[in-house]
Design an enzyme around this catalytic site. Structure first.
Site, PDB file in Angstrom:
ATOM      1  N   ILE A   7       0.860  -1.186   0.000  1.00  0.00           N
ATOM      2  CA  ILE A   7       0.000   0.000   0.000  1.00  0.00           C
ATOM      3  C   ILE A   7       0.892   1.230   0.000  1.00  0.00           C
ATOM      4  CG2 ILE A   7      -1.902   1.201   1.106  1.00  0.00           C
ATOM      5  CD1 ILE A   7      -2.594  -1.370   2.569  1.00  0.00           C
ATOM      6  N   GLY A   8       0.975   1.887  -1.144  1.00  0.00           N
ATOM      7  CA  GLY A   8       1.781   3.090  -1.274  1.00  0.00           C
ATOM      8  C   GLY A   8       0.974   4.345  -1.036  1.00  0.00           C
ATOM      9  N   THR A  10      -0.233   6.300  -3.346  1.00  0.00           N
ATOM     10  CA  THR A  10      -1.206   6.526  -4.404  1.00  0.00           C
ATOM     11  C   THR A  10      -1.999   5.276  -4.754  1.00  0.00           C
ATOM     12  OG1 THR A  10       0.259   8.205  -5.354  1.00  0.00           O
ATOM     13  CG2 THR A  10      -1.490   7.367  -6.774  1.00  0.00           C
ATOM     14  N   LEU A  12      -2.584   0.771  -4.299  1.00  0.00           N
ATOM     15  CA  LEU A  12      -2.369  -0.525  -3.644  1.00  0.00           C
ATOM     16  C   LEU A  12      -2.018  -1.529  -4.730  1.00  0.00           C
ATOM     17  CD1 LEU A  12      -4.496  -2.352  -0.975  1.00  0.00           C
ATOM     18  CD2 LEU A  12      -3.953  -3.491  -3.133  1.00  0.00           C
ATOM     19  N   LYS A  13      -0.898  -2.204  -4.551  1.00  0.00           N
ATOM     20  CA  LYS A  13      -0.496  -3.265  -5.471  1.00  0.00           C
ATOM     21  C   LYS A  13      -0.510  -4.583  -4.714  1.00  0.00           C
ATOM     22  CE  LYS A  13       3.162  -0.736  -6.234  1.00  0.00           C
ATOM     23  NZ  LYS A  13       2.673   0.567  -5.780  1.00  0.00           N
ATOM     24  N   GLY A 103      10.172   3.959   7.135  1.00  0.00           N
ATOM     25  CA  GLY A 103       9.032   3.537   6.326  1.00  0.00           C
ATOM     26  C   GLY A 103       9.094   2.048   6.023  1.00  0.00           C
ATOM     27  N   SER A 104       7.977   1.361   6.200  1.00  0.00           N
ATOM     28  CA  SER A 104       7.988  -0.088   5.991  1.00  0.00           C
ATOM     29  C   SER A 104       8.303  -0.451   4.545  1.00  0.00           C
ATOM     30  CB  SER A 104       6.641  -0.693   6.408  1.00  0.00           C
ATOM     31  OG  SER A 104       5.578  -0.163   5.645  1.00  0.00           O
ATOM     32  N   ASP A 105       7.907   0.405   3.595  1.00  0.00           N
ATOM     33  CA  ASP A 105       8.226   0.112   2.193  1.00  0.00           C
ATOM     34  C   ASP A 105       9.726   0.194   1.945  1.00  0.00           C
ATOM     35  OD1 ASP A 105       8.213   2.885   2.629  1.00  0.00           O
ATOM     36  OD2 ASP A 105       7.505   3.349   0.606  1.00  0.00           O
ATOM     37  N   THR A 184       9.701  26.941 -20.724  1.00  0.00           N
ATOM     38  CA  THR A 184       9.362  26.660 -19.319  1.00  0.00           C
ATOM     39  C   THR A 184       9.006  25.200 -19.099  1.00  0.00           C
ATOM     40  OG1 THR A 184       8.570  28.933 -19.107  1.00  0.00           O
ATOM     41  CG2 THR A 184       7.908  27.387 -17.397  1.00  0.00           C
TER      42      THR A 184
END
Length: 261
Positions: A7-8, A10, A12-13, A103-105, A184
């Site tokens: 679960i990031g 943005t 969930l994988k 962070g767990s990730d 730009t």
């Protein structure tokens, strides 16, 4: 049968595996945006073979994690396990000032990266682990498997939104990465890319000086493919690094249970 969940910020994988061997091919996998997690039980997960265990990592906060746990009630006998960084696990020592605050990730990705190194027989090579997503992290592991620390910086999207919010007249289309931007759009895209790659290259230099040997640099995350072409150090893209880390942890915990520890 393992259901692995990442679960990031943005999305969930998820991936389901019969084999706990890192690098194994999942029998099923998918991804949803966090706004869509309530669809999993009746959607993507409805037809899955019942898993025997669920292991995941979550950086999106308790509210999202609880929403996912409600979806996992599809299998009422399962209690999911969520990775919490510790002082050491699966052959990696955590050098963070407060290990549980890492962070767990990041922790799972570092463990997965260390396995990649060991599988090649390069146990004494340092590691640089880059995750490029909503945020970018650049983590260093020395030649003995000690996590030394790392960098956190905004990803492309956050950088652009910050500039749009704080500077007038910068709402322009995405440009190209060029050496000398003359508009730009290109200036914004090139600036963000070089900020990220510059941080990676700086940490690469620090780690090389610390260990006296060039690190293996692994790049993962949803935006890894955007960063990699402009990175001036040798590197490899590894799409499944977090899932590999979850497989390593699940395998190691299974082994410890088997020997009664």
């Amino acid at each position: 049968m393992l259901l692995a969940i990442d679960i990031g910020n943005t999305r969930l994988k998820w991936a389901q595996y019969r084999d706990l061997r890192p690098g194994a091919t999942p029998v099923a996998h998918g991804a949803v945006f966090l706004e869509q997690v309530e669809t999993l039980a009746e959607g993507d997960w409805a037809g899955l073979e019942t898993p025997s265990q669920v292991l995941g990592c979550c950086v999106a906060g308790d509210a999202i994690r609880h929403r996912v746990e409600e979806q996992l009630e599809l299998w009422d006998h399962l209690a999911p396990s969520w990775v919490v960084p510790s002082s050491s696990e699966a052959g990696v020592t955590n050098g963070y000032d407060h290990p549980m605050r890492l962070g767990s990730d990041r922790w799972v990705a570092v463990i997965g990266a260390r396995h990649h190194l060991l599988a090649r027989g390069n146990a004494t090579q340092p590691l640089l682990v880059v995750m490029a997503g909503t945020a970018v992290t650049v983590d260093a592991v020395d030649d003995h498997g000690n996590f030394l620390g790392g960098l956190i910086l905004p990803g492309h999207g956050i950088m652009l939104r910050a500039l749009e919010g704080g500077t007038a007249g910068l709402r322009v289309p995405t440009g190209e990465v060029v050496d000398f931007p003359t508009n730009t759009s290109d200036a914004l895209t090139s600036g963000g890319t070089y900020a990220i790659t510059g941080a990676i290259e700086r940490m690469h230099r620090h780690l090389t000086e610390r260990c006296g040997r060039t690190p293996l640099t692994l790049v993962t995350g949803g935006a890894g493919w955007k960063v990699a072409p402009w990175l001036a150090v040798e590197h490899e893209l590894v799409e499944s690094l977090i899932f590999d880390g979850l497989l390593v942890i699940a395998s190691e915990r299974e082994r410890m249970r088997a020997i009664g520890k």
